[in-house]
Design an enzyme around this catalytic site. Sequence first.
Site, PDB file in Angstrom:
ATOM      1  N   ASP A 192       7.631  14.410   0.008  1.00  0.00           N
ATOM      2  CA  ASP A 192       8.446  13.528  -0.834  1.00  0.00           C
ATOM      3  C   ASP A 192       9.261  14.360  -1.828  1.00  0.00           C
ATOM      4  O   ASP A 192       8.838  15.443  -2.228  1.00  0.00           O
ATOM      5  CB  ASP A 192       7.528  12.540  -1.572  1.00  0.00           C
ATOM      6  CG  ASP A 192       8.297  11.364  -2.139  1.00  0.00           C
ATOM      7  OD1 ASP A 192       9.487  11.192  -1.796  1.00  0.00           O
ATOM      8  OD2 ASP A 192       7.712  10.606  -2.944  1.00  0.00           O
ATOM      9  N   ASN A 221      11.686   3.588   6.226  1.00  0.00           N
ATOM     10  CA  ASN A 221      12.871   4.461   6.088  1.00  0.00           C
ATOM     11  C   ASN A 221      14.070   3.983   6.917  1.00  0.00           C
ATOM     12  O   ASN A 221      15.203   4.366   6.641  1.00  0.00           O
ATOM     13  CB  ASN A 221      12.544   5.912   6.471  1.00  0.00           C
ATOM     14  CG  ASN A 221      11.715   6.648   5.442  1.00  0.00           C
ATOM     15  OD1 ASN A 221      10.996   7.594   5.753  1.00  0.00           O
ATOM     16  ND2 ASN A 221      11.780   6.229   4.181  1.00  0.00           N
TER      17      ASN A 221
END
Length: 265
Positions: free
Chosen positions: A38, A86
């Site tokens: 991340d 996503n």
Amino acid sequence: MTTTFTSLEKLQQITPDQQLRALIDPARVPQHVAIIMDGNGRWAKQQGELRVVGHSNGVRSVRDTLVGATEIGVKYLTLYAFSTENWNRPQAEVDALMDLLVNTLMSELDSLHENGVRLNAIGDLDSLPDSCRNTLHEAIRQTAKNDRITLTLALSYSSRWELVRMVKRLAQAVKEGRLEVDAVNDQLVSEHLTTAGMPDPELLIRTSGEQRISNFLLWQIAYAELWFSPVLWPDFRREHLFQAVLDFQNRERRFGLTSEQLDPA
Ligand code: FPP
């Protein structure tokens, strides 16, 4: 005197990651490490660049972390590369991520192979663009016999997707008379997840300072140690992995037992 000087010189030549590596107990390295990569977008923003620049710089971190994991004897490295959620990102970013995946697989394939890496993927792979799915399957096929480390990419993956899929498969088996309800247990559930055949992750790392699991391997991390790093993924290197493993080795893993039960002395 000369010897001491030479030893000191040698010690000074050892890089920080080698110093950390030397502290790791090879007998207690986690077999399976999972990572939520991340912070690519924030890294790019800090550099005044587009988000995709963060993703492409994240590839170097993937490479370095894989090398580090192999060096210390980790057998399974699982990376959360693209979640089901996503797909909702801007189309240009999704396209760039898929292109990056294809290009990286193509450019790294020889090196993966030479280093004994077996590539694997989990997730709803049918939802990937054809070029991506085909390149992935070909890389998986070509590295299938390697056994130094298994690198699993979680792509179009989410734990809830995986759990729903597992429940449907078991329900279907019961409906068709192939499975007794009473035969459903922990092991059978594990065998119907995308990670079937792999040991559960013992260490889960998330970068960028966020402290969430974000729908990743929810069943499999039941007893994993969690390690949250403030480092943004494109800055993550093997030395950070080594820090996480050292921290892991200093923890007492009780699996629901008491300290006294684990060490009666
Ligand atoms: C999260 O950062 C990262 C991703 C969604 C993609 C990870 C992909 C790579 C590192 C590319 C290469 C991967 C392989 C396996 C070749 P973010 O975009 O959510 O960052 P932010 O939270 O700062 O916005």
